[in-house]
Motif scaffolding. Structure first.
Motif, PDB file in Angstrom:
ATOM      1  N   GLY A 119       9.138  -5.450  -3.483  1.00 47.08           N
ATOM      2  CA  GLY A 119       9.640  -4.097  -3.707  1.00 47.08           C
ATOM      3  C   GLY A 119       8.610  -2.997  -3.562  1.00 47.08           C
ATOM      4  O   GLY A 119       8.792  -1.899  -4.094  1.00 47.08           O
ATOM      5  N   PHE A 120       7.508  -3.271  -2.850  1.00 46.41           N
ATOM      6  CA  PHE A 120       6.478  -2.260  -2.618  1.00 46.41           C
ATOM      7  C   PHE A 120       7.101  -0.988  -2.050  1.00 46.41           C
ATOM      8  O   PHE A 120       7.851  -1.020  -1.080  1.00 46.41           O
ATOM      9  CB  PHE A 120       5.431  -2.820  -1.663  1.00 46.41           C
ATOM     10  CG  PHE A 120       4.364  -1.849  -1.248  1.00 46.41           C
ATOM     11  CD1 PHE A 120       3.614  -1.181  -2.199  1.00 46.41           C
ATOM     12  CD2 PHE A 120       4.110  -1.616   0.094  1.00 46.41           C
ATOM     13  CE1 PHE A 120       2.626  -0.295  -1.820  1.00 46.41           C
ATOM     14  CE2 PHE A 120       3.118  -0.734   0.487  1.00 46.41           C
ATOM     15  CZ  PHE A 120       2.374  -0.069  -0.469  1.00 46.41           C
ATOM     16  N   ASN A 121       6.779   0.161  -2.678  1.00 45.01           N
ATOM     17  CA  ASN A 121       7.430   1.427  -2.361  1.00 45.01           C
ATOM     18  C   ASN A 121       6.381   2.505  -2.095  1.00 45.01           C
ATOM     19  O   ASN A 121       5.718   2.971  -3.021  1.00 45.01           O
ATOM     20  CB  ASN A 121       8.338   1.831  -3.533  1.00 45.01           C
ATOM     21  CG  ASN A 121       9.184   3.050  -3.239  1.00 45.01           C
ATOM     22  OD1 ASN A 121       8.714   4.013  -2.640  1.00 45.01           O
ATOM     23  ND2 ASN A 121      10.428   3.016  -3.678  1.00 45.01           N
ATOM     24  N   ALA A 138       4.439  -1.980 -11.493  1.00 42.76           N
ATOM     25  CA  ALA A 138       3.236  -2.524 -10.860  1.00 42.76           C
ATOM     26  C   ALA A 138       3.561  -3.108  -9.493  1.00 42.76           C
ATOM     27  O   ALA A 138       2.817  -2.907  -8.521  1.00 42.76           O
ATOM     28  CB  ALA A 138       2.606  -3.587 -11.766  1.00 42.76           C
ATOM     29  N   ALA A 139       4.682  -3.832  -9.398  1.00 43.03           N
ATOM     30  CA  ALA A 139       5.072  -4.436  -8.122  1.00 43.03           C
ATOM     31  C   ALA A 139       5.393  -3.360  -7.089  1.00 43.03           C
ATOM     32  O   ALA A 139       5.014  -3.467  -5.915  1.00 43.03           O
ATOM     33  CB  ALA A 139       6.269  -5.355  -8.328  1.00 43.03           C
ATOM     34  N   GLN A 140       6.069  -2.312  -7.502  1.00 43.68           N
ATOM     35  CA  GLN A 140       6.457  -1.250  -6.567  1.00 43.68           C
ATOM     36  C   GLN A 140       5.259  -0.438  -6.086  1.00 43.68           C
ATOM     37  O   GLN A 140       5.301   0.170  -5.015  1.00 43.68           O
ATOM     38  CB  GLN A 140       7.485  -0.329  -7.224  1.00 43.68           C
ATOM     39  CG  GLN A 140       8.839  -0.993  -7.439  1.00 43.68           C
ATOM     40  CD  GLN A 140       9.784  -0.114  -8.223  1.00 43.68           C
ATOM     41  OE1 GLN A 140       9.778   1.105  -8.084  1.00 43.68           O
ATOM     42  NE2 GLN A 140      10.602  -0.728  -9.068  1.00 43.68           N
ATOM     43  N   THR A 141       4.188  -0.424  -6.876  1.00 41.05           N
ATOM     44  CA  THR A 141       2.987   0.316  -6.464  1.00 41.05           C
ATOM     45  C   THR A 141       1.918  -0.606  -5.872  1.00 41.05           C
ATOM     46  O   THR A 141       0.778  -0.192  -5.678  1.00 41.05           O
ATOM     47  CB  THR A 141       2.403   1.105  -7.647  1.00 41.05           C
ATOM     48  OG1 THR A 141       2.235   0.245  -8.778  1.00 41.05           O
ATOM     49  CG2 THR A 141       3.307   2.271  -8.022  1.00 41.05           C
ATOM     50  N   GLU A 143       2.859   7.301  -3.453  1.00 38.09           N
ATOM     51  CA  GLU A 143       2.384   8.659  -3.186  1.00 38.09           C
ATOM     52  C   GLU A 143       2.580   9.560  -4.399  1.00 38.09           C
ATOM     53  O   GLU A 143       1.675  10.314  -4.791  1.00 38.09           O
ATOM     54  CB  GLU A 143       3.112   9.237  -1.976  1.00 38.09           C
ATOM     55  CG  GLU A 143       2.629  10.638  -1.607  1.00 38.09           C
ATOM     56  CD  GLU A 143       3.303  11.193  -0.376  1.00 38.09           C
ATOM     57  OE1 GLU A 143       2.853  12.250   0.115  1.00 38.09           O
ATOM     58  OE2 GLU A 143       4.276  10.585   0.108  1.00 38.09           O
ATOM     59  N   LYS A 144       3.751   9.492  -5.008  1.00 36.67           N
ATOM     60  CA  LYS A 144       4.016  10.316  -6.189  1.00 36.67           C
ATOM     61  C   LYS A 144       3.065   9.969  -7.328  1.00 36.67           C
ATOM     62  O   LYS A 144       2.542  10.856  -8.014  1.00 36.67           O
ATOM     63  CB  LYS A 144       5.466  10.123  -6.636  1.00 36.67           C
ATOM     64  CG  LYS A 144       6.500  10.724  -5.696  1.00 36.67           C
ATOM     65  CD  LYS A 144       7.913  10.432  -6.189  1.00 36.67           C
ATOM     66  CE  LYS A 144       8.938  11.007  -5.233  1.00 36.67           C
ATOM     67  NZ  LYS A 144      10.334  10.714  -5.665  1.00 36.67           N
TER      68      LYS A 144
END
Length: 296
Positions: A37-39, A122-125, A44-45
């Motif tokens: 789920g890396f976003n 953590a996973a998304q970042t 950026e936000k």
């Protein structure tokens, strides 16, 4: 994506730089599908919100950025500072102060990965559970990963043990051998002083079923100046396979550990002033201990 000027603590210069960095990253990741789920938009936000702390609160300096080439690495660092702030600062450094910019994929402990909300964020970042299959997948897709071979033991130190490396685990090196990925040694100086007086209650940690429980004089990290040193890459021996004996693996892991020890000695000598009455005796003791032990 945030519009220009929405992050009022962020300088216009940094905001424009981050916009440019993520324009490059979106091109790089346009065909990449991440199973965790890396976003990029969330990255950026988040970066725009925390860069002011990186610049003005911790006053981060990066040395050795020229040692980073455009290739995959296993970035290997000492772990320091009670909280994983060092991982966040290293990740920002590789985005802002290294060219070309890259998102380091930090390996996290199972305890953190399973925490509600925090694990998903953590996973998304970019962070993922640090097992071999995950690491191998990322390297195969051209990513660089960030590992802390000391594990939780690295940040679970009482004040007298600051900057004393715990023995490195060896799993990361077998992955490096398997994927023929060079090691990039990194050293963080200054994170220990964020919490200058710490005692770890192992009994209470076991009772609460947490990996570590620091009891500190301050609950929020103090604005200790942080220096990040990036060493020269350590190539993987061409004649060594990932099925090598534990003895052969340990010899190479010791070399990496001792490389980071030498970087620590250099960094402690050039540490910027902060809580000097505590820092100086600890630094002198650690440097003396490192030198007495010598390379293993």
């Amino acid at each position: 994506m945030l519009k220009l000027g929405e992050s009022f603590l962020l300088s216009i210069e940094d905001e424009l730089k981050i916009n440019q960095i993520f324009a490059e990253l979106r091109e790089k990741y346009k065909d990449y599908k991440d199973p965790w789920g890396f976003n990029l938009d969330l990255c950026e936000k988040t970066l725009k919100k925390i860069v002011p702390f990186y610049r003005s609160y911790f006053k981060v300096r990066v040395f050795g950025a020229e040692n980073v080439q455009e290739k995959s690495y296993i970035v290997t660092s000492n772990h320091t500072g009670q909280l994983p702030v060092d991982a966040i600062l290293i990740t920002i450094a590789f985005l802002l102060d290294v060219a070309p910019p890259r998102v380091l994929r930090a390996m996290v402990e199972r305890f953190m990965a399973q925490l509600p909300f925090i694990g998903d964020f953590a996973a998304q970042t970019g962070s993922i559970l640090g097992d071999r299959a995950n690491c191998a997948y990322l390297i195969e897709h051209g990513e660089s990963i960030l590992v802390f071979p000391e594990g939780v033991r690295g940040i679970s130190k009482n004040t007298p043990d600051y900057y004393k490396l715990r023995s490195f685990s060896e799993g990361f090196y077998r992955i490096a051998l398997q994927k023929k990925t060079p090691i990039l040694p990194v050293c963080v100086i200054g994170a220990e002083e964020m919490f200058p007086f710490v005692f770890h209650s192992k009994r209470l940690a076991r009772l609460l079923k947490v990996p570590a429980l620091p009891l500190t004089a301050n609950l929020f990290p103090l604005p200790s100046p942080i220096d990040i040193y990036i060493g020269k890459e350590i190539p993987i021996p061409a004649n060594l396979e990932h099925e090598a004996t534990d003895k052969e693996i340990k010899e190479n892991v010791f070399h990496i550990e001792n490389t980071i020890k030498r970087m620590l000695i250099h960094g402690l000598k050039h540490r910027r002033p902060f809580f000097d009455t505590v820092r100086r005796p600890i630094s002198k003791f650690v440097i003396k201990e490192f030198r007495n032990k010598g390379d293993r």
